[in-house]
Motif scaffolding. Structure first.
Motif, PDB file in Angstrom:
ATOM      1  N   PHE A 122       0.813  -1.222   0.000  1.00 41.75           N
ATOM      2  CA  PHE A 122       0.000   0.000   0.000  1.00 41.75           C
ATOM      3  C   PHE A 122       0.849   1.277   0.000  1.00 41.75           C
ATOM      4  N   GLN A 136      -3.332   2.016  -6.732  1.00 42.38           N
ATOM      5  CA  GLN A 136      -3.732   2.044  -5.322  1.00 42.38           C
ATOM      6  C   GLN A 136      -5.210   1.688  -5.167  1.00 42.38           C
ATOM      7  N   GLU A 140      -6.584  -1.576  -3.157  1.00 42.03           N
ATOM      8  CA  GLU A 140      -7.496  -1.338  -2.036  1.00 42.03           C
ATOM      9  C   GLU A 140      -8.823  -2.051  -2.248  1.00 42.03           C
ATOM     10  N   ASN A 183     -13.298   2.815   4.309  1.00 44.55           N
ATOM     11  CA  ASN A 183     -12.847   4.167   3.968  1.00 44.55           C
ATOM     12  C   ASN A 183     -11.582   4.194   3.120  1.00 44.55           C
ATOM     13  N   TYR A 184     -10.663   3.253   3.371  1.00 44.26           N
ATOM     14  CA  TYR A 184      -9.424   3.246   2.592  1.00 44.26           C
ATOM     15  C   TYR A 184      -9.733   3.032   1.105  1.00 44.26           C
ATOM     16  N   ASP A 187     -11.695   6.158  -0.343  1.00 43.70           N
ATOM     17  CA  ASP A 187     -10.846   7.318  -0.642  1.00 43.70           C
ATOM     18  C   ASP A 187      -9.997   7.075  -1.881  1.00 43.70           C
TER      19      ASP A 187
END
Length: 299
Positions: A122, A136, A140, A183-184, A187
């Motif tokens: 990450f 990313q 994720e 949330n990761y 976002d």
């Protein structure tokens, strides 16, 4: 009916009624061709003549070819489905495989990433570039949902609901399921969709709703996802082999290690049978044993 006509009728049944994937369809038909070839070598031209004794001879032939138990089991399973279809269509009086037991196969324990290894992945993407934002978001989302790579590359913008944090996934047999994400992933996805994806899309000048695009702005392929993950592993200087399905294994293993129940994980993974999910309990048992040995006063 000739072998060819029976095969075509079975193919239509698999496609329309069973709604199997092209990958599964190929295996069914290949297994059937293999069986028909055996019947011809035995001088048989009518499936009505196939009985338990014939199947036992066929089973011997399979083992003579040094096939693995897994391959033998799959071929017999394909035949069982075929004769079940013939029985329904009144082409045979009975299914000759009804009393033939499938050879037990050893299920390999899924390989997964430890949290420390995953954490390094990450950190390697440059979030100031379109490709870095895409990579990313891809990592994720794969880890947040445990979806298959084939499901991931098919995702469109309309499949994601940011207001409640869920993604609509179309799995095997076009079965749909909703998977939540945190949330990761939220976002990372929003950053990519609002910035990097727009830059990539302009390169192809296509009006595409597909979320994940390659460097030319065209839909990313499953092979492309594997290449991206390999590149991220190299940047993280990890010595482990990482592929999309390993991220899926990691998702399931981490959930079970943290106390998630098996039925919930089954639903999230989109497994039709609980037995497919139970393979992950082998991994979590090791985890529980380590906890026990390290914490019980008299372990």
């Amino acid at each position: 009916m000739s072998f060819h006509l029976l095969k075509e009728a079975f193919k239509e049944y698999l496609q329309i009624e069973k709604n199997v994937s092209p990958y599964t369809l190929k295996f069914y038909l290949d297994d059937l061709d293999f069986f028909f070839l055996f019947l011809k070598t035995e001088g048989m031209d009518d499936v009505k003549d196939v009985d338990y004794a014939v199947i036992r001879v066929y089973l011997t032939r399979l083992y003579d070819q040094k096939l693995t138990r897994r391959s033998v089991s799959r071929k017999l399973s394909s035949l069982r489905t075929f004769f079940r279809f013939l029985e329904r269509e009144k082409k045979v009086d009975a299914n000759p495989l009804i009393s033939v037991s499938l050879p037990k196969t050893e299920k390999p324990i899924p390989d997964f990433l430890y949290e420390e290894e995953l954490a390094k992945l990450f950190t390697v993407s440059d979030l100031n570039t379109p490709l870095g934002q895409r990579n990313q978001a891809l990592l994720e989302l794969l880890y947040a949902t445990g979806m298959r790579v084939s499901e991931c590359v098919q995702l469109t913008l309309s499949h994601v609901d940011f207001s409640i944090g869920t993604v609509l996934v179309k799995g095997k047999g076009n079965k749909e399921r909703y998977i939540p994400f945190g949330n990761y992933a939220r976002d990372a996805l929003m950053r990519y969709i609002e910035n990097g994806r727009e830059v990539l899309l302009k390169k192809s000048r296509l009006d595409s709703e597909i979320i994940f695009l390659n460097m030319r702005g065209k839909p990313l392929t499953t092979r492309g996802v594997r290449t991206i993950l390999k590149s991220m592993v190299d940047k993280a200087s990890l010595t482990v082999h990482v592929h999309p399905h390993k991220i899926r294994h990691t998702f399931a293993t981490h959930l079970l290690n943290e106390g998630a129940d098996l039925r919930s994980v089954q639903e999230l993974l989109g497994h039709e049978h609980l037995s497919s999910t139970q393979i992950y309990t082998h991994v979590t048992r090791d985890h529980l044993r380590n906890i026990y040995m390290n914490t019980h006063p008299r372990a």
